[in-house]
Scaffold this motif. Sequence first.
Motif, PDB file in Angstrom:
ATOM      1  N   VAL A  31      -8.908  47.773  52.309  1.00 28.72           N
ATOM      2  CA  VAL A  31      -9.854  48.721  52.890  1.00 28.72           C
ATOM      3  C   VAL A  31     -11.260  48.226  52.603  1.00 28.72           C
ATOM      4  O   VAL A  31     -11.519  47.633  51.560  1.00 28.72           O
ATOM      5  N   GLY A  32     -12.162  48.480  53.534  1.00 28.04           N
ATOM      6  CA  GLY A  32     -13.556  48.124  53.343  1.00 28.04           C
ATOM      7  C   GLY A  32     -14.468  49.120  54.039  1.00 28.04           C
ATOM      8  O   GLY A  32     -14.012  50.070  54.661  1.00 28.04           O
ATOM      9  N   VAL A  33     -15.739  48.874  53.937  1.00 24.42           N
ATOM     10  CA  VAL A  33     -16.750  49.746  54.528  1.00 24.42           C
ATOM     11  C   VAL A  33     -16.575  49.828  56.041  1.00 24.42           C
ATOM     12  O   VAL A  33     -16.735  50.882  56.637  1.00 24.42           O
ATOM     13  N   GLY A  34     -16.206  48.731  56.677  1.00 28.07           N
ATOM     14  CA  GLY A  34     -16.143  48.702  58.128  1.00 28.07           C
ATOM     15  C   GLY A  34     -14.763  48.726  58.732  1.00 28.07           C
ATOM     16  O   GLY A  34     -14.625  48.737  59.955  1.00 28.07           O
ATOM     17  N   GLY A  35     -13.709  48.748  57.902  1.00 27.84           N
ATOM     18  CA  GLY A  35     -12.378  48.738  58.487  1.00 27.84           C
ATOM     19  C   GLY A  35     -11.278  48.680  57.459  1.00 27.84           C
ATOM     20  O   GLY A  35     -11.513  48.868  56.266  1.00 27.84           O
ATOM     21  N   ALA A  36     -10.081  48.406  57.950  1.00 31.06           N
ATOM     22  CA  ALA A  36      -8.908  48.349  57.078  1.00 31.06           C
ATOM     23  C   ALA A  36      -7.831  47.499  57.734  1.00 31.06           C
ATOM     24  O   ALA A  36      -7.848  47.275  58.941  1.00 31.06           O
ATOM     25  N   CYS A  37      -6.924  47.052  56.904  1.00 32.27           N
ATOM     26  CA  CYS A  37      -5.704  46.423  57.394  1.00 32.27           C
ATOM     27  C   CYS A  37      -4.596  47.431  57.118  1.00 32.27           C
ATOM     28  O   CYS A  37      -4.445  47.891  55.981  1.00 32.27           O
ATOM     29  N   VAL A  38      -3.867  47.814  58.148  1.00 26.57           N
ATOM     30  CA  VAL A  38      -2.779  48.775  57.972  1.00 26.57           C
ATOM     31  C   VAL A  38      -1.450  48.105  58.272  1.00 26.57           C
ATOM     32  O   VAL A  38      -1.334  47.268  59.159  1.00 26.57           O
ATOM     33  N   LEU A  58       5.494  48.584  66.818  1.00 28.00           N
ATOM     34  CA  LEU A  58       5.072  49.296  68.021  1.00 28.00           C
ATOM     35  C   LEU A  58       4.309  48.322  68.901  1.00 28.00           C
ATOM     36  O   LEU A  58       3.875  47.264  68.451  1.00 28.00           O
ATOM     37  N   ASP A  59       4.115  48.686  70.144  1.00 37.60           N
ATOM     38  CA  ASP A  59       3.454  47.822  71.110  1.00 37.60           C
ATOM     39  C   ASP A  59       1.956  48.137  71.159  1.00 37.60           C
ATOM     40  O   ASP A  59       1.565  49.210  71.624  1.00 37.60           O
ATOM     41  N   PHE A  60       1.123  47.225  70.659  1.00 38.85           N
ATOM     42  CA  PHE A  60      -0.324  47.421  70.629  1.00 38.85           C
ATOM     43  C   PHE A  60      -1.035  46.277  71.311  1.00 38.85           C
ATOM     44  O   PHE A  60      -0.465  45.201  71.499  1.00 38.85           O
ATOM     45  N   GLN A  61      -2.327  46.501  71.610  1.00 32.78           N
ATOM     46  CA  GLN A  61      -3.173  45.465  72.167  1.00 32.78           C
ATOM     47  C   GLN A  61      -4.485  45.431  71.395  1.00 32.78           C
ATOM     48  O   GLN A  61      -4.981  46.482  70.969  1.00 32.78           O
ATOM     49  N   VAL A  62      -5.060  44.231  71.234  1.00 37.07           N
ATOM     50  CA  VAL A  62      -6.393  44.109  70.647  1.00 37.07           C
ATOM     51  C   VAL A  62      -7.351  44.900  71.536  1.00 37.07           C
ATOM     52  O   VAL A  62      -7.271  44.844  72.757  1.00 37.07           O
ATOM     53  N   GLY A  63      -8.212  45.682  70.904  1.00 34.71           N
ATOM     54  CA  GLY A  63      -9.170  46.520  71.632  1.00 34.71           C
ATOM     55  C   GLY A  63      -8.702  47.953  71.808  1.00 34.71           C
ATOM     56  O   GLY A  63      -9.493  48.836  72.142  1.00 34.71           O
ATOM     57  N   GLN A  64      -7.419  48.209  71.552  1.00 35.80           N
ATOM     58  CA  GLN A  64      -6.879  49.560  71.699  1.00 35.80           C
ATOM     59  C   GLN A  64      -7.495  50.482  70.653  1.00 35.80           C
ATOM     60  O   GLN A  64      -7.685  50.112  69.504  1.00 35.80           O
ATOM     61  N   ARG A  65      -7.781  51.703  71.041  1.00 31.41           N
ATOM     62  CA  ARG A  65      -8.363  52.677  70.125  1.00 31.41           C
ATOM     63  C   ARG A  65      -7.256  53.479  69.453  1.00 31.41           C
ATOM     64  O   ARG A  65      -6.273  53.847  70.095  1.00 31.41           O
ATOM     65  N   PRO A  73       3.079  38.445  55.604  1.00 35.05           N
ATOM     66  CA  PRO A  73       3.811  37.268  55.113  1.00 35.05           C
ATOM     67  C   PRO A  73       4.743  37.668  53.975  1.00 35.05           C
ATOM     68  O   PRO A  73       4.489  37.406  52.809  1.00 35.05           O
ATOM     69  N   SER A  74       5.820  38.367  54.338  1.00 31.88           N
ATOM     70  CA  SER A  74       6.784  38.831  53.339  1.00 31.88           C
ATOM     71  C   SER A  74       8.170  38.827  53.977  1.00 31.88           C
ATOM     72  O   SER A  74       8.298  38.685  55.191  1.00 31.88           O
ATOM     73  N   PRO A  75       9.217  38.998  53.183  1.00 28.81           N
ATOM     74  CA  PRO A  75      10.569  39.034  53.755  1.00 28.81           C
ATOM     75  C   PRO A  75      10.749  40.143  54.808  1.00 28.81           C
ATOM     76  O   PRO A  75      11.490  39.988  55.756  1.00 28.81           O
ATOM     77  N   GLU A  76      10.019  41.269  54.644  1.00 24.74           N
ATOM     78  CA  GLU A  76      10.126  42.366  55.611  1.00 24.74           C
ATOM     79  C   GLU A  76       9.440  42.025  56.927  1.00 24.74           C
ATOM     80  O   GLU A  76       9.764  42.592  57.953  1.00 24.74           O
ATOM     81  N   ASN A  77       8.437  41.123  56.883  1.00 21.04           N
ATOM     82  CA  ASN A  77       7.728  40.669  58.080  1.00 21.04           C
ATOM     83  C   ASN A  77       7.208  41.838  58.921  1.00 21.04           C
ATOM     84  O   ASN A  77       7.318  41.846  60.138  1.00 21.04           O
ATOM     85  N   ARG A  78       6.639  42.854  58.245  1.00 19.39           N
ATOM     86  CA  ARG A  78       6.166  44.046  58.942  1.00 19.39           C
ATOM     87  C   ARG A  78       4.941  43.752  59.803  1.00 19.39           C
ATOM     88  O   ARG A  78       4.147  42.873  59.495  1.00 19.39           O
ATOM     89  N   GLN A  79       4.799  44.536  60.852  1.00 21.75           N
ATOM     90  CA  GLN A  79       3.641  44.424  61.735  1.00 21.75           C
ATOM     91  C   GLN A  79       2.401  44.973  61.016  1.00 21.75           C
ATOM     92  O   GLN A  79       2.471  45.998  60.335  1.00 21.75           O
ATOM     93  N   VAL A  80       1.273  44.272  61.139  1.00 20.95           N
ATOM     94  CA  VAL A  80       0.006  44.721  60.560  1.00 20.95           C
ATOM     95  C   VAL A  80      -1.064  44.745  61.645  1.00 20.95           C
ATOM     96  O   VAL A  80      -1.012  43.990  62.614  1.00 20.95           O
ATOM     97  N   LEU A  81      -2.026  45.656  61.449  1.00 20.52           N
ATOM     98  CA  LEU A  81      -3.154  45.795  62.365  1.00 20.52           C
ATOM     99  C   LEU A  81      -4.441  45.695  61.578  1.00 20.52           C
ATOM    100  O   LEU A  81      -4.570  46.316  60.523  1.00 20.52           O
ATOM    101  N   GLY A  82      -5.387  44.948  62.073  1.00 19.75           N
ATOM    102  CA  GLY A  82      -6.736  44.959  61.526  1.00 19.75           C
ATOM    103  C   GLY A  82      -7.547  45.926  62.370  1.00 19.75           C
ATOM    104  O   GLY A  82      -7.617  45.765  63.587  1.00 19.75           O
ATOM    105  N   VAL A  83      -8.089  46.971  61.747  1.00 17.58           N
ATOM    106  CA  VAL A  83      -8.836  47.970  62.509  1.00 17.58           C
ATOM    107  C   VAL A  83     -10.286  48.023  62.056  1.00 17.58           C
ATOM    108  O   VAL A  83     -10.588  47.878  60.872  1.00 17.58           O
TER     109      VAL A  83
END
Length: 128
Positions: A45-52, A58-65, A92-102
């Motif tokens: 987490v940071g002042v301007g965003g987060a990695c979740v 799920l199906d996402f696109q860069v720029g999606q709100r 980068p883990s065995p679970e290979n979960r999806q991450v989003l930079g927001v």
Amino acid sequence: MKGWTMDTRADSRVFKRVRLTLPAMCETTDRNNQKIAFGCWTRDVGVGGACVVLKKDLDFQVGQRIDLSVEFSKDAQPVKTGSKICWLGREPSPENRQVLGVELEGATLPLNYERWLEMLGQHLLRPV
């Protein structure tokens, strides 16, 4: 980087982030304009965003709100702020979960952004 879709802006990371794992929820609309809500947690987490990190793909696109609600404290209401997806990837883990930079779009919700900064400050100043 292989497996990552990045925003092409030169300033793709304007603010530094700190490792902070917190429960979170997101809401957005899918391609059929149906509202969807999903559980996740923050990786950093940071002042301007987060990695979740998502609990399921799920199906996402860069720029999606998306609306991001983060539970900084069990004693306070979650902080909700409008956000924009800046990059997509996989953990980068065995679970290979999806991450989003927001990127937070706190200027549209100043009181929520002020609470975001306040809660982030409390976590950063907490004794270890």
